[in-house]
Structure formats: C-alpha cells, structure tokens
Design a protein around this motif. Structure first.
Motif, short mmCIF file in Angstrom:
data_model
loop_
_atom_site.label_atom_id
_atom_site.label_comp_id
_atom_site.label_asym_id
_atom_site.label_seq_id
_atom_site.Cartn_x
_atom_site.Cartn_y
_atom_site.Cartn_z
N ALA A 168 0.77 -1.25 0.07
CA ALA A 168 0.28 0.37 -0.32
C ALA A 168 1.09 1.27 -0.04
O ALA A 168 0.67 2.07 -0.38
CB ALA A 168 -1.00 -0.25 1.34
N ALA A 169 1.81 1.97 0.73
CA ALA A 169 3.30 2.65 0.86
C ALA A 169 3.59 2.56 -0.71
O ALA A 169 4.04 3.77 -0.71
CB ALA A 169 4.36 1.98 1.76
N ARG A 170 4.09 1.19 -1.00
CA ARG A 170 4.66 1.48 -2.34
C ARG A 170 3.67 2.19 -3.61
O ARG A 170 3.75 2.59 -4.46
CB ARG A 170 4.99 0.10 -3.00
N ALA A 171 2.52 1.66 -3.31
CA ALA A 171 0.78 1.87 -4.61
C ALA A 171 0.63 3.69 -4.46
O ALA A 171 0.82 4.07 -4.82
CB ALA A 171 0.25 1.54 -4.23
N GLY A 172 0.87 3.95 -3.07
CA GLY A 172 1.02 5.54 -2.27
C GLY A 172 2.05 5.69 -3.13
O GLY A 172 1.41 6.88 -3.66
N ALA A 173 3.44 6.31 -2.97
CA ALA A 173 4.45 7.19 -3.26
C ALA A 173 4.08 6.34 -5.35
O ALA A 173 4.33 8.06 -5.45
CB ALA A 173 5.75 6.11 -3.15
N ALA A 174 3.83 5.93 -6.01
CA ALA A 174 3.09 5.82 -7.25
C ALA A 174 2.37 6.40 -7.59
O ALA A 174 2.25 8.05 -8.13
CB ALA A 174 3.33 3.85 -8.26
N ALA A 175 1.01 6.41 -6.70
CA ALA A 175 0.30 7.74 -7.21
C ALA A 175 0.42 8.67 -7.24
O ALA A 175 -0.14 9.67 -7.59
CB ALA A 175 -1.26 7.10 -6.21
N GLY A 176 1.22 9.42 -5.79
CA GLY A 176 1.57 10.50 -5.87
C GLY A 176 2.60 11.03 -6.90
O GLY A 176 2.58 12.10 -7.19
N ALA A 177 3.48 9.92 -7.60
CA ALA A 177 4.54 10.81 -8.55
C ALA A 177 3.83 11.51 -9.54
O ALA A 177 3.78 12.10 -10.26
CB ALA A 177 5.60 9.58 -8.69
N VAL A 178 3.14 10.17 -10.50
CA VAL A 178 1.86 10.32 -10.85
C VAL A 178 0.86 11.74 -10.60
O VAL A 178 0.99 12.26 -11.83
CB VAL A 178 0.33 9.26 -11.85
N ALA A 179 1.25 11.66 -9.81
CA ALA A 179 -0.05 12.80 -9.18
C ALA A 179 1.12 14.55 -9.55
O ALA A 179 0.03 15.47 -9.78
CB ALA A 179 -0.70 13.38 -8.44
N LYS A 180 1.71 14.08 -9.28
CA LYS A 180 2.95 15.25 -9.28
C LYS A 180 3.14 15.44 -11.12
O LYS A 180 3.13 17.06 -10.81
CB LYS A 180 3.99 15.25 -8.08
N ALA A 181 3.35 14.65 -11.54
CA ALA A 181 4.07 14.44 -12.98
C ALA A 181 2.71 15.52 -14.13
O ALA A 181 2.40 16.41 -14.57
CB ALA A 181 4.05 13.84 -13.82
N LYS A 182 1.56 15.03 -13.03
CA LYS A 182 0.09 15.54 -13.44
C LYS A 182 -0.46 17.01 -13.03
O LYS A 182 -0.54 18.19 -14.15
CB LYS A 182 -1.01 14.93 -13.54
N ASN A 232 13.73 13.84 -12.03
CA ASN A 232 12.87 12.81 -12.65
C ASN A 232 12.38 12.37 -13.55
O ASN A 232 11.88 13.32 -13.72
CB ASN A 232 11.21 12.87 -11.20
N PRO A 233 12.42 11.17 -14.21
CA PRO A 233 11.53 11.04 -15.27
C PRO A 233 10.39 11.40 -15.81
O PRO A 233 9.86 11.85 -16.85
CB PRO A 233 12.05 9.19 -15.76
N LEU A 234 9.68 11.22 -15.14
CA LEU A 234 8.07 11.24 -14.82
C LEU A 234 7.32 13.31 -15.35
O LEU A 234 6.83 13.55 -16.57
CB LEU A 234 6.99 10.68 -14.32
N ASP A 235 8.56 14.01 -14.73
CA ASP A 235 8.80 15.53 -15.28
C ASP A 235 9.21 15.77 -15.98
O ASP A 235 8.28 16.60 -16.92
CB ASP A 235 9.43 15.99 -12.92
N ALA A 236 9.95 15.43 -16.45
CA ALA A 236 10.49 14.81 -17.72
C ALA A 236 9.96 15.19 -18.92
O ALA A 236 9.15 16.01 -20.01
CB ALA A 236 12.17 14.90 -18.24
N VAL A 237 8.46 13.69 -18.69
CA VAL A 237 7.48 13.49 -20.17
C VAL A 237 6.69 14.74 -19.92
O VAL A 237 6.42 15.11 -21.02
CB VAL A 237 7.61 12.22 -19.24
N ALA A 238 6.25 15.36 -19.14
CA ALA A 238 5.72 15.74 -18.35
C ALA A 238 6.01 17.05 -19.39
O ALA A 238 5.04 18.01 -20.18
CB ALA A 238 4.93 15.93 -17.82
N MET A 239 7.44 17.12 -19.19
CA MET A 239 7.18 19.13 -19.44
C MET A 239 8.06 18.52 -21.21
O MET A 239 7.35 19.87 -21.73
CB MET A 239 9.32 19.17 -19.06
N SER A 240 8.00 17.58 -21.42
CA SER A 240 8.29 17.31 -22.81
C SER A 240 7.08 17.53 -23.74
O SER A 240 6.39 18.02 -24.69
CB SER A 240 9.04 16.71 -23.71
N GLU A 241 5.11 16.65 -23.41
CA GLU A 241 4.80 16.91 -23.33
C GLU A 241 4.13 18.52 -23.78
O GLU A 241 3.30 18.62 -24.51
CB GLU A 241 4.20 15.88 -22.46
#
Length: 171
Positions: free
Chosen positions: A84-98, A133-142
């Motif tokens: 649950a902690a790992r899933a929460g961290a992943a969801a937080g990273a996705v929310a941060k990228a969005k 963070n690679p998710l931030d890089a994807v969001a910025m390039s989009e």
C-alpha cells in the motif's frame, strides 16, 4: 752513456691478446661451447619455487591502540515498505507529474514571444534545467510540444507561403 731501452713485455704475459697461456687461453670456440653447455645445464634444472607468502595477522592491534572504536560502521536498519505504501508513492508521483504538466501548459499559453534583440550582446542565455524525475521530464516535453503546436496554429498566415511578392512602388 746512452740510456738503454726497456724490452717490450713478452706475449706470454698477455694470453688474451694471442699469447700462449696454456689451459687459461683456450680458443673462443671452446669458450662458446662451455657457455652453451652451462646454459643447457641451467635450463635442465628446475627453478626453485618461491616460498609462499606468509599470511599477516594483525591480532590485538585495534584493541590495543583504539580500544573504544568499533571495527566497522553500524548497519542501517532496513525498513520494510508495504504494498500500500509503494502504491501510494507511485500515485503521488503520477499526480505530481500531472500537476507539472498542467502548470507548464498554463505557463506556455500565457507566455508571449519576446521582441528580437537589437544586437547580439543583448541576447540572454538559456537556463539549463536539471530534471531528477523522469515523469517530470515526460510531462515537460509533452507541454512543450503542446505549446509548439498551439503557436503554430495561431501564427499561420494562410495562403501566403507560395505567393509572389509584388512591388508596391511599380504601378
């Protein structure tokens, strides 16, 4: 009275210069054969093995000189993370990228094109952005691609690309 000259030394006194010296002055061929024979005998004998290195032991040195210090660093406690902690961290990273994507899109829509500088000295250098963070890089390039498409769509002049320039002075 004339001074008498000394007699030159006899050749027998110098066996290496060609004088007869008996067994001491053997020919060069005999000497070469002797050298070859001794080299062959040395090659036939096995070389003595070197003694194995003695293992060094340093017992008691650390205790004698540094009695209060530990011998190694303490191990860090390992923290077990639940699913649950790992899933929460992943969801937080996705929310941060969005959120970063939305922020970049809003900033690019409000940004205006700067007027061209009058000289090359007035140009400002671009700032390099380090992204960890690679998710931030994807969001910025989009976001950058969306902004580029938006400026292309708004700044197109329809029908002027292949038009012939007309001289307004000649009528």
């Amino acid at each position: 009275p004339a001074k008498a000259k000394a007699a030159p030394p006899a050749a027998a006194e110098f066996p290496t210069l060609g004088g007869s010296g008996g067994a001491a002055s053997s020919s060069w061929a005999t000497q070469a054969r002797d050298r070859e024979r001794s080299a062959a005998e040395a090659a036939a004998r096995p070389a003595p093995l070197p003694a194995p290195p003695r293992k060094k032991t340093f017992e008691g040195i650390a205790e004698d000189y540094f009695p209060g210090l530990p011998s190694a660093a303490p191990a860090a406690p390992r923290q077990a993370t639940s699913a649950a902690a790992r899933a929460g961290a992943a969801a937080g990273a996705v929310a941060k990228a969005k959120a970063g994507y939305a922020k970049a899109a809003a900033a690019s829509s409000q940004q205006r094109a700067a007027p061209p500088p009058d000289s090359w000295e007035e140009e400002e250098e671009e700032e390099l952005v380090v992204i960890h963070n690679p998710l931030d890089a994807v969001a910025m390039s989009e976001a950058a691609n969306a902004a580029r498409k938006n400026t292309k769509a708004t700044s197109k002049q329809g029908g002027r690309k292949g038009a012939v320039a007309v001289n307004s002075w000649a009528k």
